[in-house]
Design an enzyme around this catalytic site. Structure first.
Site, PDB file in Angstrom:
ATOM      1  N   ASN A 207      43.139  43.447  20.835  1.00  0.00           N
ATOM      2  CA  ASN A 207      42.898  42.071  21.284  1.00  0.00           C
ATOM      3  C   ASN A 207      43.228  41.118  20.140  1.00  0.00           C
ATOM      4  O   ASN A 207      43.616  41.550  19.054  1.00  0.00           O
ATOM      5  CB  ASN A 207      41.455  41.902  21.777  1.00  0.00           C
ATOM      6  CG  ASN A 207      40.452  42.234  20.701  1.00  0.00           C
ATOM      7  OD1 ASN A 207      40.365  41.547  19.698  1.00  0.00           O
ATOM      8  ND2 ASN A 207      39.696  43.316  20.899  1.00  0.00           N
ATOM      9  N   ASP A 276      36.376  47.054  25.472  1.00  0.00           N
ATOM     10  CA  ASP A 276      35.398  47.490  26.477  1.00  0.00           C
ATOM     11  C   ASP A 276      35.803  48.819  27.109  1.00  0.00           C
ATOM     12  O   ASP A 276      34.965  49.538  27.650  1.00  0.00           O
ATOM     13  CB  ASP A 276      35.269  46.430  27.576  1.00  0.00           C
ATOM     14  CG  ASP A 276      34.602  45.169  27.042  1.00  0.00           C
ATOM     15  OD1 ASP A 276      33.695  45.310  26.198  1.00  0.00           O
ATOM     16  OD2 ASP A 276      34.992  44.065  27.460  1.00  0.00           O
ATOM     17  N   LYS A 286      54.319  60.754  21.159  1.00  0.00           N
ATOM     18  CA  LYS A 286      54.761  59.488  21.760  1.00  0.00           C
ATOM     19  C   LYS A 286      55.187  59.713  23.208  1.00  0.00           C
ATOM     20  O   LYS A 286      56.056  60.554  23.473  1.00  0.00           O
ATOM     21  CB  LYS A 286      55.932  58.907  20.950  1.00  0.00           C
ATOM     22  CG  LYS A 286      56.342  57.543  21.463  1.00  0.00           C
ATOM     23  CD  LYS A 286      57.556  56.978  20.757  1.00  0.00           C
ATOM     24  CE  LYS A 286      58.012  55.736  21.514  1.00  0.00           C
ATOM     25  NZ  LYS A 286      59.405  55.462  21.355  1.00  0.00           N
ATOM     26  N   LYS A 335      24.370  37.649  28.730  1.00  0.00           N
ATOM     27  CA  LYS A 335      24.577  38.655  27.669  1.00  0.00           C
ATOM     28  C   LYS A 335      23.331  38.819  26.818  1.00  0.00           C
ATOM     29  O   LYS A 335      23.001  39.940  26.404  1.00  0.00           O
ATOM     30  CB  LYS A 335      25.772  38.264  26.785  1.00  0.00           C
ATOM     31  CG  LYS A 335      27.073  38.802  27.325  1.00  0.00           C
ATOM     32  CD  LYS A 335      28.292  38.398  26.550  1.00  0.00           C
ATOM     33  CE  LYS A 335      29.501  38.621  27.462  1.00  0.00           C
ATOM     34  NZ  LYS A 335      30.732  38.095  26.955  1.00  0.00           N
ATOM     35  N   LYS A 339      21.959  42.549  26.775  1.00  0.00           N
ATOM     36  CA  LYS A 339      22.098  43.316  25.539  1.00  0.00           C
ATOM     37  C   LYS A 339      20.777  43.430  24.787  1.00  0.00           C
ATOM     38  O   LYS A 339      20.626  44.298  23.926  1.00  0.00           O
ATOM     39  CB  LYS A 339      23.159  42.687  24.641  1.00  0.00           C
ATOM     40  CG  LYS A 339      24.458  42.367  25.387  1.00  0.00           C
ATOM     41  CD  LYS A 339      25.655  42.950  24.723  1.00  0.00           C
ATOM     42  CE  LYS A 339      26.917  42.613  25.498  1.00  0.00           C
ATOM     43  NZ  LYS A 339      28.071  43.348  25.038  1.00  0.00           N
TER      44      LYS A 339
HETATM   45  N1  CTP Z   1      30.098  44.304  21.886  1.00  0.00           N
HETATM   46  C1  CTP Z   1      29.772  45.523  21.332  1.00  0.00           C
HETATM   47  N2  CTP Z   1      30.277  46.668  21.850  1.00  0.00           N
HETATM   48  C2  CTP Z   1      31.087  46.645  22.919  1.00  0.00           C
HETATM   49  C3  CTP Z   1      31.434  45.411  23.520  1.00  0.00           C
HETATM   50  C4  CTP Z   1      30.925  44.253  22.974  1.00  0.00           C
HETATM   51  O1  CTP Z   1      29.022  45.534  20.359  1.00  0.00           O
HETATM   52  N3  CTP Z   1      31.563  47.778  23.392  1.00  0.00           N
HETATM   53  C5  CTP Z   1      29.499  43.098  21.333  1.00  0.00           C
HETATM   54  C6  CTP Z   1      30.454  42.143  20.641  1.00  0.00           C
HETATM   55  O2  CTP Z   1      30.562  42.446  19.261  1.00  0.00           O
HETATM   56  C7  CTP Z   1      29.775  40.796  20.862  1.00  0.00           C
HETATM   57  C8  CTP Z   1      29.069  40.988  22.194  1.00  0.00           C
HETATM   58  O3  CTP Z   1      28.941  42.376  22.385  1.00  0.00           O
HETATM   59  O4  CTP Z   1      28.782  40.569  19.888  1.00  0.00           O
HETATM   60  C9  CTP Z   1      29.734  40.376  23.371  1.00  0.00           C
HETATM   61  O5  CTP Z   1      31.051  40.819  23.449  1.00  0.00           O
HETATM   62  P1  CTP Z   1      31.973  40.321  24.621  1.00  0.00           P
HETATM   63  O6  CTP Z   1      33.293  41.006  24.509  1.00  0.00           O
HETATM   64  O7  CTP Z   1      31.932  38.815  24.677  1.00  0.00           O
HETATM   65  O8  CTP Z   1      31.160  40.826  25.892  1.00  0.00           O
HETATM   66  P2  CTP Z   1      31.227  42.127  26.735  1.00  0.00           P
HETATM   67  O9  CTP Z   1      29.967  42.896  26.530  1.00  0.00           O
HETATM   68  O10 CTP Z   1      32.492  42.847  26.468  1.00  0.00           O
HETATM   69  O11 CTP Z   1      31.187  41.537  28.212  1.00  0.00           O
HETATM   70  P3  CTP Z   1      32.387  40.903  29.091  1.00  0.00           P
HETATM   71  O12 CTP Z   1      33.590  41.767  28.882  1.00  0.00           O
HETATM   72  O13 CTP Z   1      31.827  40.972  30.470  1.00  0.00           O
HETATM   73  O14 CTP Z   1      32.569  39.502  28.622  1.00  0.00           O
END
Ligand code: CTP
Length: 399
Positions: A207, A276, A286, A335, A339
């Site tokens: 990303n 995610d 490859k 969140k 979380k």
């Molecule tokens: N985060 C994490 N581990 C993951 C995904 C996210 O620790 N596998 C943490 C990120 O570091 C951030 C927070 O969760 O502090 C939110 O991340 P974000 O990408 O905004 O949210 P997601 O949980 O991925 O939810 P969504 O994809 O629905 O926005």
């Protein structure tokens, strides 16, 4: 602590006298530079009497210096512009040096603070807003104007910030604020950057995270005396001096490293943009587009590091980030609940001032107590704001 006060031509110039007095009361030696227009509002004699120094009004013929702009810039540990007009902001952006005040600003090599004051339409104009964004991205700190009755007769945004706030921001920039080394004796874990999820040895899912925000938090925590463990995904920036860096690549590696680094820590800030999903079975060679399936990659959800840290936190402080492109506060609140952390720092990554890779951020701090929206700030200032909340949460826990 030496402060150069640059006074520009606006009705709020008289408030610069109060800023000067407040800074002196806080122990600063203040010297003043004025534009010609500023002297139409308040005489240089007033500032000379208050500061006990000759006021720099010209590059030529000064009593105390033959190179007043360089001497003033060298003297200053911080420079504060009060009031900052649309004109001086534009000149600062362009590096125009056509009088003693603007030349001093170009010669500056210390923190620079700008307290704008002007008509609402001048403040909101595309040119001024773009200049402010650009200067903020270069590290200039803005003490944002307030809304209220303006001297021009309008009601709106453009009123000089409270003089106490201008003074506090200046002291903070001088490192003499209340923060000091307030995190001394604390250990903070920070996750930063993206993760890379391998598809095969040469391809991965990633990303746009650059790690800048997380690295700024790590640097600020070090400045404030904390021991810092930085768990970082692949980024191209240098780790701040004195932090314990652990480099990881994938979400799974980051999960393991973060859980370990949180042991014995007092708090953590999860700034990383963790993938995610990850490919179920990365290929060990490859993949060939003609012979193998590259049009469909089976993915599996990664473990949620923030949620797992929160589940184990006990009385420790856990902060997460929420990068959103829509319904920012609603998603951030969800969140926070989901979380189980203490605070979510929410930013809208669809806006230029808070997108991935920007040198500024505009965040809202979302906790059980409510939502606090902050102005656009350089990343180090955002980092300090976040750490202020961490310090407060740690403090309230000690009581
Ligand atoms: N985060 C994490 N581990 C993951 C995904 C996210 O620790 N596998 C943490 C990120 O570091 C951030 C927070 O969760 O502090 C939110 O991340 P974000 O990408 O905004 O949210 P997601 O949980 O991925 O939810 P969504 O994809 O629905 O926005």
């Amino acid at each position: 602590m030496n402060v150069a006060l640059v006074v520009c031509g606006g009705i709020a110039a008289y408030k610069a006298c109060e800023v000067l007095r407040l800074l002196q009361k806080a122990g600063c030696d203040v010297r003043v530079a004025m534009t010609e227009d500023a002297q139409r509002f308040v005489g240089a004699t007033t500032f000379e009497a208050l500061s006990h120094h000759e006021v720099v009004t010209s590059l030529y013929g000064m009593r105390e210096s033959s190179v007043p702009h360089v001497d003033l810039a060298d003297f200053a540990d911080a420079i504060v512009v009060v009031p900052a007009t649309a004109n001086v902001i534009a000149k600062m952006r362009a590096g125009i040096a056509d009088d003693a005040a603007s030349t001093t600003l170009v010669a500056a090599h210390c923190p620079v603070l700008v307290a704008p004051a002007m008509n609402v339409h001048m403040w909101k104009s595309a040119a001024t807003q773009e200049n402010v964004r650009t200067l903020a991205s270069r590290g200039v700190r803005f003490v944002m104007p307030e809304s209220g009755h303006l001297a021009c007769g309008y009601v709106g945004e453009g009123k000089l910030a409270q003089v106490e706030d201008v003074c506090a921001a200046t002291l903070e920039a001088l490192g003499a604020g209340a923060r000091g080394r307030d995190l001394e004796g604390r250990t903070l874990m920070v996750t930063a950057g993206p993760t890379h999820e391998a598809i095969d040895p040469v391809r991965f899912i990633a990303n746009a995270s650059t790690g800048k925000m997380g690295y700024a938090i790590a640097a600020a925590a070090r400045r404030r005396g904390a021991r810092v463990r930085l768990v970082s995904g692949p980024v191209s920036i240098e780790a701040p001096e004195g932090v314990e860096l652990e480099r990881v690549v994938s979400a799974a590696e980051m999960h393991d490293a973060a859980m370990r680094a949180f042991e014995g820590a007092d708090a953590c800030v999860c700034c990383a943009a963790v993938a995610d999903y990850t490919p179920v079975a990365p290929a060990d060679h490859k993949l060939k587009k003609s012979a193998e399936h590259l049009d469909c990659i089976e993915l599996v959800e990664t473990a949620d590091i923030l949620a797992d840290l929160s589940a184990e936190k006990g009385s420790r402080v856990v902060v997460g980030f929420a990068a959103e492109t829509e319904a920012l506060l609603a998603h951030a609140k969800a969140k926070l609940e989901r979380k189980g952390c203490d605070l979510i720092v929410a930013n809208d990554v669809s806006r230029p001032e808070s997108t991935f890779g920007a040198d500024t951020n505009r965040v809202a701090l979302v906790s059980a107590e409510g939502v606090e929206q902050l102005d656009v700030m350089p990343l180090d200032a955002v980092a300090d704001e976040v750490l202020d909340r961490v310090a407060a949460l740690l403090g309230s826990d000690d009581e």
